[in-house]
Write a protein that holds these residues in place. Structure first.
Motif, mmCIF file in Angstrom:
data_model
loop_
_atom_site.group_PDB
_atom_site.id
_atom_site.type_symbol
_atom_site.label_atom_id
_atom_site.label_comp_id
_atom_site.label_asym_id
_atom_site.label_seq_id
_atom_site.Cartn_x
_atom_site.Cartn_y
_atom_site.Cartn_z
ATOM 1 N N ALA A 588 -51.247 -1.630 67.770
ATOM 2 C CA ALA A 588 -52.249 -0.715 67.690
ATOM 3 C C ALA A 588 -51.914 0.643 67.422
ATOM 4 O O ALA A 588 -50.899 1.136 67.438
ATOM 5 N N ARG A 693 -50.470 -3.019 72.229
ATOM 6 C CA ARG A 693 -51.666 -2.114 72.581
ATOM 7 C C ARG A 693 -51.399 -1.876 73.985
ATOM 8 O O ARG A 693 -51.532 -0.695 74.468
ATOM 9 N N VAL A 702 -56.881 5.081 71.363
ATOM 10 C CA VAL A 702 -56.649 3.951 70.373
ATOM 11 C C VAL A 702 -57.720 4.282 69.183
ATOM 12 O O VAL A 702 -59.037 4.257 69.401
#
Length: 742
Positions: A588, A693, A702
């Motif tokens: 991410a 993530r 994000v």
């Protein structure tokens, strides 16, 4: 010059008017000449006048900046040596200290770029060596005119070759730095060199002379006429079209001699044979002997005919002020002189007794036993007159708008490719690949791999503890707003360190400005110093030392006000330090920042459009920025970041492109807005990080995922889709073309 051998009294040669005229020729003022006469109780002779002209020059005496420098914070639990020594030093744990300093060699490099830059590296190495520390890394902050100028390409090529020649040959890696281009640096390039050294704390040595009767030894190279009045005179005068006539004032370096000197001095320090150690830099023997005497509250006698000479029949004043390179001065107890000279002989380093420590408090110069100069050491070092700056904000017209390179309107693709190919943002690899960055086996992250260089403290016994170092400074933003621009420079350096998980421990700076006697230069200098001081206090770090380089201007105008900062931090575990480039597909991508919008004011995009200086930079809260820095630093230290890169010149899209290019991995990114401020705006405290993530999402927003060989960005209703190969062509060719010459 004349002397009275029977009582040693000094008499001046020439009439009072002739001496005054000579003082003015040497750069002293009428008032300063009168003050010298008053303090001495007589007129100086020509040798003494030459010494005063150098020790009381701007470069050595800090006449226009000394009062301002008192504003810098100097207290820290980690501070070992601060301002006043040859370099600063901080405790990095495990019984080790890191010594570091940054200095300029601007004027010599503008006249003779190869030797000017080479001896700039040699000089900063000896500053760190003078503490008894082994130099382990060099960084260089460079400024030139536009790269399409023949003069700028000549200076760029010569400076880079000079740095590479000296650093590679002496065996100290060049691990980082920065290069910027602006036409304000056309005549006055900036060459600021920073050195980092490592020593065990108990082996540090000071420069203060002590012990009347102790011998003063000159170590290293022969003394010649090269560099006479070099750094001290050149750095206190404007350059003009005849600056090539000043080439004899530029020192000549010999890195192989320096390598021997380094190893010799380190052995002498390790064996604790030295009372004091000092390098010979600006003003040569005059400065080093006077400073050692003044710091120790003693006197030093020098016999000039004992100084080993490269050229015969040098006058006493030439021997005293020569700036020949690769020389150190040390104080040794008489009983240990033989041991010192034996070690020097084994290292093939020349060692000569040239004087001794006295109780007089005077710097006395003898020529075959005849007294030819006598000046109180403290008068030379501590009593140089200082001046109040009278500042006035400069007109915006002082720095004309840059030449437009990007037409408006332009789509995202054109904007990004133009930014990536701009001189200030393109790849620095063509420069880095000329440097040896691995010698010494300490370099963890190579130049360009991360936002800061990371070097192991003790590679033989500890592969975890490391120091991180970075330099920064943006003259265009400082010209727009000297206070905020200088605060930004400190925070940007701290951001570079945060990206590799380093806790900042101290800062060194080099203040590159125009003529301080002009109100606008005085105003810029004062506001910049205050900005640096306030930013360091907010971070809780001391300023450990540095350098001031003023009078950087020519008939074409002044340089951009350019405070360059170098920061050193501690990395507890080098294995956790992330690189700047994306590292793993599927990670991410998170945008971390203090909130609010970035600004186009004085941004690289606005420069490419030919926009002039704004009225001011956008406001921000340093406390909010420092909180974000701590968040990123802690995540890096915990090893949860696969990559970390700060959003700097060019803004967010450029930062994303750099992460992709450095890692060889593309990304899919989605942003809420296509506003130019969001995509290309600049401001402190913003980062692009990547990782799993679940680990990185709490750090910020994000915005995408790593993968593929393209950079795809959707911003509001606009989109961008570029192959890495296309971006790499734009990014990698401009600097290589500039280095290729006319």
């Amino acid at each position: 010059m004349k002397a009275r051998p029977r009582n040693g009294a000094i008499t001046a040669a020439g009439s009072p008017d002739q001496l005054r005229d000579r003082a003015l020729e040497l750069g002293l003022t009428n008032a300063e000449f009168d003050l010298i006469c008053e303090k001495l109780g007589r007129r100086p002779n020509e040798l003494e006048l030459a010494i005063f002209s150098l020790l009381w020059s701007e470069h050595c005496g800090y006449k226009h900046s000394r009062r301002l420098l008192r504003r810098f914070p100097r207290a820290s639990s980690r501070l070992v040596f601060g301002p006043g020594e040859n370099a600063g030093a901080v405790d990095v744990g495990g019984g080790f200290v890191a010594a570091f300093k940054i200095e300029s060699h601007n004027h010599p490099s503008a006249i003779e770029p190869f030797q000017g830059a080479a001896t700039g590296v040699g000089g900063i190495l000896r500053d760190v060596l003078a503490l008894g520390a082994r130099p382990i890394a060099v960084l260089d902050s460079l400024r030139f005119g536009e790269p399409d100028s023949a003069r700028s390409r000549y200076l760029l090529d010569g400076v880079v070759r000079g740095i590479a020649h000296y650093g590679n040959a002496v065996g100290v890696p060049t691990v980082g730095g920065e290069i910027y281009f602006d036409r304000a640096y056309e005549q006055n390039c900036l060459v600021n060199a920073m050195c980092v050294g490592i020593a065990r704390r108990e082996q540090l040595v000071r420069s203060a002379a002590a012990g009347p009767g102790n011998r003063v030894l000159l170590l290293g190279a022969l003394t010649g006429r090269d560099g006479i009045g070099g750094a001290s005179v050149l750095a206190s005068a404007d350059l003009d079209e005849s600056d090539t006539d000043k080439r004899p004032s530029v020192q000549i370096g010999d890195p192989f001699e320096e390598k021997k000197l380094i190893e010799c001095c380190l052995e002498l320090v390790e064996r604790r044979l030295l009372v004091a150690l000092q390098d010979l830099g600006a003003a040569g023997l005059s400065s080093s002997a006077a400073e050692m005497a003044a710091k120790g509250g003693v006197g030093i006698d020098i016999e000039v005919r004992r100084v080993p000479l490269r050229e015969p029949e040098m006058e006493p004043f030439e021997i005293m002020i020569s700036e020949s390179q690769e020389r150190m001065l040390c104080v040794v107890e008489p009983a240990r002189v033989d041991e010192v000279t034996a070690i020097c002989a084994r290292h093939e380093v020349r060692a000569t007794i040239v004087g001794q420590v006295t109780t007089t408090g005077q710097l006395r110069v003898f020529d075959n036993g005849r007294l030819v100069g006598e000046i109180p050491a403290r008068l030379l070092v501590d009593e140089c007159p200082t001046y109040e700056l009278r500042g006035e904000r400069p007109p915006r017209s002082l720095y004309p708008p840059p030449r437009p390179r990007l037409d408006a309107p332009a789509d995202l693709r054109q904007q990004l490719l133009t930014l990536l190919g701009s001189p200030n943002l393109c790849s620095r690899l063509p420069v880095y690949e000329q440097y040896d960055w691995l010698v010494g086996s300490r370099t963890v992250l190579r130049p360009g791999e991360a936002d800061a260089a990371v070097l192991l403290v003790d590679p033989e016994h500890d592969s975890r503890r490391a120091v991180a170092v970075a330099t920064d400074g943006n003259g265009w933003r400082v010209a727009a707003d000297p206070y905020r621009g200088s605060v930004e420079a400190v925070l940007e350096c701290a951001a570079n360190l945060a990206c590799v998980g380093a806790t900042p421990l101290g800062l060194t700076n080099c203040l590159n400005f125009g003529n301080p006697e002009r109100p606008w230069a005085a105003w810029q200098l004062e506001h910049a110093v205050q900005g640096l001081a306030d930013a360091c206090r907010a971070l809780g770090i001391p300023v450990v030392g540095g350098n001031v380089s003023l009078y950087n201007e020519s008939e074409r105008g002044p340089i951009l006000p350019s405070p360059i900062v170098g920061m050193l931090g501690l990395v507890e575990d080098a294995a956790n330090a992330p690189r700047a480039g994306f590292a793993r597909e599927g990670d991410a991508i998170v945008l971390v920042g203090p909130g609010g919008r970035r600004s186009l004011a004085a941004s690289e995009l606005s420069r490419l459009r030919g926009e002039g200086l704004p009225e001011a930079l956008a406001e921000f809260d340093p406390g909010d920025v420092i909180e974000v820095l701590a968040r990123v630093r802690d995540a890096a230290r915990q090893g949860i970041l696969a990559s970390a890169h700060d959003v700097a010149e060019g803004g967010l899209l450029v930062a994303l492109a750099e992460c992709a290019l450095l890692g060889g991995l593309g990304a899919e990114v989605e942003l809420d807005s296509a506003a130019e401020e969001e995509l290309f705006g600049e401001g402190p405290g913003w980062f692009v990080v990547s990782g799993p993530r679940h680990a990185v999402a709490p750090l910020g927003q994000v915005i995408g995922v790593v993968g593929d060989e393209r950079l795809r960005v959707r911003a509001g209703r606009e989109s961008l889709d570029l192959a890495l190969d296309e971006m790499r062509v734009a990014w990698s060719t401009p600097l290589a073309a500039a280095l290729a010459g006319p």
